[in-house]
Design a protein around this motif. Structure first.
Motif, mmCIF file in Angstrom:
data_model
loop_
_atom_site.group_PDB
_atom_site.id
_atom_site.type_symbol
_atom_site.label_atom_id
_atom_site.label_comp_id
_atom_site.label_asym_id
_atom_site.label_seq_id
_atom_site.Cartn_x
_atom_site.Cartn_y
_atom_site.Cartn_z
ATOM 1 N N PHE A 115 0.695 -1.156 -0.027
ATOM 2 C CA PHE A 115 0.110 0.074 -0.394
ATOM 3 C C PHE A 115 0.173 1.400 0.237
ATOM 4 C CE2 PHE A 115 0.284 -1.675 4.204
ATOM 5 C CZ PHE A 115 0.854 -0.927 4.870
ATOM 6 N N GLY A 116 0.383 2.676 -0.258
ATOM 7 C CA GLY A 116 0.694 3.759 -0.621
ATOM 8 C C GLY A 116 1.169 4.352 0.887
ATOM 9 N N GLY A 117 2.195 5.038 0.811
ATOM 10 C CA GLY A 117 2.371 6.340 2.233
ATOM 11 C C GLY A 117 3.365 5.764 2.526
ATOM 12 N N VAL A 118 4.344 4.140 2.702
ATOM 13 C CA VAL A 118 5.443 3.927 3.637
ATOM 14 C C VAL A 118 6.461 4.245 2.095
ATOM 15 C CG1 VAL A 118 4.048 2.869 4.909
ATOM 16 C CG2 VAL A 118 4.680 1.375 2.680
ATOM 17 N N GLY A 119 7.605 3.510 2.639
ATOM 18 C CA GLY A 119 8.947 3.386 1.401
ATOM 19 C C GLY A 119 8.472 2.674 1.372
ATOM 20 N N GLN A 120 8.511 1.879 -0.237
ATOM 21 C CA GLN A 120 8.586 0.915 -0.988
ATOM 22 C C GLN A 120 9.807 -0.331 -1.178
ATOM 23 O OE1 GLN A 120 7.981 2.464 -5.075
ATOM 24 N NE2 GLN A 120 10.456 1.302 -5.756
ATOM 25 N N LYS A 121 10.504 -0.409 -0.360
ATOM 26 C CA LYS A 121 11.875 -0.739 0.026
ATOM 27 C C LYS A 121 11.535 -2.312 0.020
ATOM 28 C CE LYS A 121 17.157 -1.561 0.116
ATOM 29 N NZ LYS A 121 16.863 -2.016 1.668
ATOM 30 N N PRO A 122 10.405 -2.499 1.509
ATOM 31 C CA PRO A 122 10.337 -3.333 2.099
ATOM 32 C C PRO A 122 9.032 -4.875 1.250
ATOM 33 C CG PRO A 122 10.073 -2.144 3.528
ATOM 34 C CD PRO A 122 10.591 -1.459 2.052
ATOM 35 N N GLN A 123 8.170 -3.988 0.583
ATOM 36 C CA GLN A 123 7.007 -4.439 -0.684
ATOM 37 C C GLN A 123 7.878 -4.963 -1.786
ATOM 38 O OE1 GLN A 123 4.182 -1.171 -1.291
ATOM 39 N NE2 GLN A 123 4.006 -0.973 0.901
ATOM 40 N N VAL A 124 9.022 -4.505 -2.450
ATOM 41 C CA VAL A 124 9.620 -4.427 -3.946
ATOM 42 C C VAL A 124 10.538 -5.947 -2.556
ATOM 43 C CG1 VAL A 124 11.457 -4.406 -4.984
ATOM 44 C CG2 VAL A 124 10.027 -2.374 -4.316
ATOM 45 N N GLU A 125 11.486 -6.493 -2.355
ATOM 46 C CA GLU A 125 11.959 -6.625 -1.627
ATOM 47 C C GLU A 125 10.888 -8.655 -1.207
ATOM 48 O OE1 GLU A 125 15.229 -4.694 0.284
ATOM 49 O OE2 GLU A 125 13.861 -5.792 2.078
ATOM 50 N N ALA A 126 9.789 -8.038 -0.817
ATOM 51 C CA ALA A 126 8.337 -9.086 -0.532
ATOM 52 C C ALA A 126 8.257 -9.372 -1.496
ATOM 53 C CB ALA A 126 7.396 -8.658 0.869
ATOM 54 N N ILE A 280 -8.125 10.104 13.373
ATOM 55 C CA ILE A 280 -7.989 8.663 12.494
ATOM 56 C C ILE A 280 -8.568 9.725 10.976
ATOM 57 C CG2 ILE A 280 -9.493 7.100 12.778
ATOM 58 C CD1 ILE A 280 -7.588 5.258 11.469
ATOM 59 N N HIS A 281 -7.126 9.899 9.794
ATOM 60 C CA HIS A 281 -7.784 10.062 8.627
ATOM 61 C C HIS A 281 -6.846 9.887 7.489
ATOM 62 C CE1 HIS A 281 -5.996 13.799 9.549
ATOM 63 N NE2 HIS A 281 -6.585 14.832 9.880
ATOM 64 N N GLY A 282 -6.506 9.971 6.159
ATOM 65 C CA GLY A 282 -5.996 10.171 4.911
ATOM 66 C C GLY A 282 -5.056 10.916 5.196
ATOM 67 N N ASN A 283 -4.478 12.508 6.375
ATOM 68 C CA ASN A 283 -4.054 13.460 6.012
ATOM 69 C C ASN A 283 -2.378 13.426 7.007
ATOM 70 O OD1 ASN A 283 -4.458 15.108 4.274
ATOM 71 N ND2 ASN A 283 -5.157 16.622 5.711
ATOM 72 N N LYS A 284 -3.197 11.780 7.962
ATOM 73 C CA LYS A 284 -1.967 11.261 8.463
ATOM 74 C C LYS A 284 -0.969 10.664 8.114
ATOM 75 C CE LYS A 284 -3.882 12.423 12.666
ATOM 76 N NZ LYS A 284 -4.024 12.699 14.668
ATOM 77 N N SER A 285 -0.049 10.606 8.668
ATOM 78 C CA SER A 285 1.283 9.098 8.614
ATOM 79 C C SER A 285 0.586 7.958 8.787
ATOM 80 C CB SER A 285 2.779 9.823 9.127
ATOM 81 O OG SER A 285 2.345 8.940 10.039
ATOM 82 N N GLN A 286 1.272 7.122 7.735
ATOM 83 C CA GLN A 286 0.643 5.791 8.129
ATOM 84 C C GLN A 286 1.186 5.083 9.480
ATOM 85 O OE1 GLN A 286 -1.272 3.879 6.635
ATOM 86 N NE2 GLN A 286 -0.739 1.449 7.005
#
Ligand code: AMP
Length: 420
Positions: A115-126, A280-286
């Motif tokens: 999902f978005g809003g966080v770094g993609q590196k761990p996701q790419v590795e997975a 809690i809403h979409g503006n906040k960081s994950q």
């Protein structure tokens, strides 16, 4: 009553279900699982809270484990995914991932959530190793596809979750792009809480000869929940909310506002009044969202303030009260909101504030749920015209009305069948 043992689920899944204390399948599970195990496509009209996640996750796990993890295609390259669950929000993606992990714990299949809003590196590795189950939100999925990190051309099972929400959130083009990347030969599952014509058309383009299952039509969700409406001037809403939240009968309240800024303002004003509340809403960081959810889940904060989009699909049991600080202008949202309480058969209370401008929304809501929402006329900030529609209130605003038959003692808000 049917039990899970009557469904043709393999032992490792049965074992996981026992550990989850699931004994009786919900209607969507009982209806969908046999067809999905047989490889059929499915059009499911069901909202969260009906057990739809397990309805698709269990047969997926079973089918994938029958041929996997790698047996079906030795020699195939990496980055290929065997199944995809597309879902609108990060929270839903994480919850669906948790469900797959819980039900599939004895199967050894590989899964990841992106999902978005966080770094993609761990996701790419997975992704790099190829996965049996990929759970994703549309934006990040397309991003990673564009970067060449994954292929969907070997997808065996595709699930589109919360389709109506996806369209509301403007994901239609993203969805079409994802579908274009799927192989034509696949099993497809399509879930939506509502089935207006544009959704039905989208489904028709994805599914082949689907089994159709509809559970808890919108109106019946509302029947399990004690609802009441309080007429109040906009300027008095904060004071009224603070007053109501003083009632210790409220274990865990989800408060809805129409806007993100509204959510922040309400949470801040409650915090100033020393009521533990977070927005809690979409503006906040994950990480801030996750922390707020975790605090709410664990009971550290008693009140979570959310917008419709932020709260959609949040899977937290034990929400005793839903409070509509503002009524939604889309009547279906009202049903989604109040459905956050009264999960899995428990009772719940929904309290709505309604100012003069929101009267029209209230009328639309009552038309949709085919019920009158009882008015609480005597509250400290009443506008004075609440008595026009006499309320049936007895006792406090936040406490259940006396039930016609004795309730299980002590356990507030849980409608337990009387023993005997
Ligand atoms: P869902 O509609 O998938 O979001 O599920 C709603 C909630 O019901 C989740 O907390 C599930 O863990 C729970 N649940 C799903 N199926 C069952 C079942 N058969 N028995 C008891 N709880 C269930």
């Amino acid at each position: 009553m049917q039990s899970f043992t009557e469904l043709e689920l393999i032992e490792p899944l049965q074992r996981a279900l026992r550990a989850e204390n699931y004994t009786v399948p919900t209607p969507i599970q009982a209806g969908a699982i046999p067809h999905l195990l047989a490889g059929r496509d499915l059009l499911g009209c069901a909202q969260t809270g009906t057990g739809k996640t397990a309805a698709f996750a269990l047969p997926m796990l079973q089918r994938l484990s029958a041929t996997g993890p790698d047996g079906r295609r030795p020699g195939a390259g990496p980055r290929r995914m065997r199944s995809l669950v597309l879902t609108p929000t990060r929270e839903l993606a994480i919850q669906i991932g948790d469900s797959f992990r819980a039900y599939g714990r004895h199967l050894g299949l590989r899964q990841a959530v992106i999902f978005g809003g966080v770094g993609q590196k761990p996701q790419v590795e997975a992704l790099a190793r190829g996965l049996d189950i990929l759970i994703a939100t549309p934006g990040r999925l397309l991003d990673l596809m564009a970067q060449g990190h994954l292929l969907l051309d070997r997808i065996e099972i595709f699930v589109l979750d919360e389709a109506d929400r996806m369209l509301d959130m403007g994901f239609i083009h993203d969805i079409r792009k994802v579908i274009a990347a799927l192989p034509t030969r696949r099993q497809s599952l399509f879930f939506s809480a509502t089935m207006p014509p544009d959704i039905a058309r989208l489904a028709a383009g994805i599914l082949k000869d689907p089994v159709e299952i509809a559970v808890t039509p919108v109106a019946s969700t509302a029947e399990r929940i004690e609802q009441r409406v309080l007429f109040v001037e906009p300027a008095q809403k904060r004071a009224l909310l603070a007053q109501i939240l003083k009632d210790q009968a409220i274990d865990r309240a989800l408060v809805f506002t129409r806007t993100k800024h509204g959510a922040n303002r309400v949470a801040e004003s409650l915090a100033r009044g020393r009521i533990a509340a977070e927005a809690i809403h979409g503006n906040k960081s994950q990480s801030a969202r996750q922390r707020a959810l975790e605090n709410f889940r664990s009971g550290r904060t008693r009140v979570l303030v959310a917008t419709d989009i932020a709260a959609r699909g949040i899977d937290i049991d034990g929400i005793s009260h839903v409070i509509n600080y503002e009524l939604p202008n889309v009547p279906e949202s009202y049903v989604h909101r109040i459905g956050r309480t009264a999960r899995a058969g428990a009772a719940g209370i929904a309290i709505s504030f309604c100012d003069a401008e929101e009267r029209a929304y209230l009328r639309d809501i009552e038309k949709l749920i085919r019920q009158r929402v009882p008015v609480v006329a005597d509250h400290p900030f009443a506008t004075g015209d609440g008595s026009v529609r006499a309320g049936a209130e007895e006792g406090g605003i936040a406490t259940p009305r006396p039930a016609p038959q004795p309730r299980g003692s002590g356990r507030r808000g849980r409608a337990r069948p009387p023993r005997r």
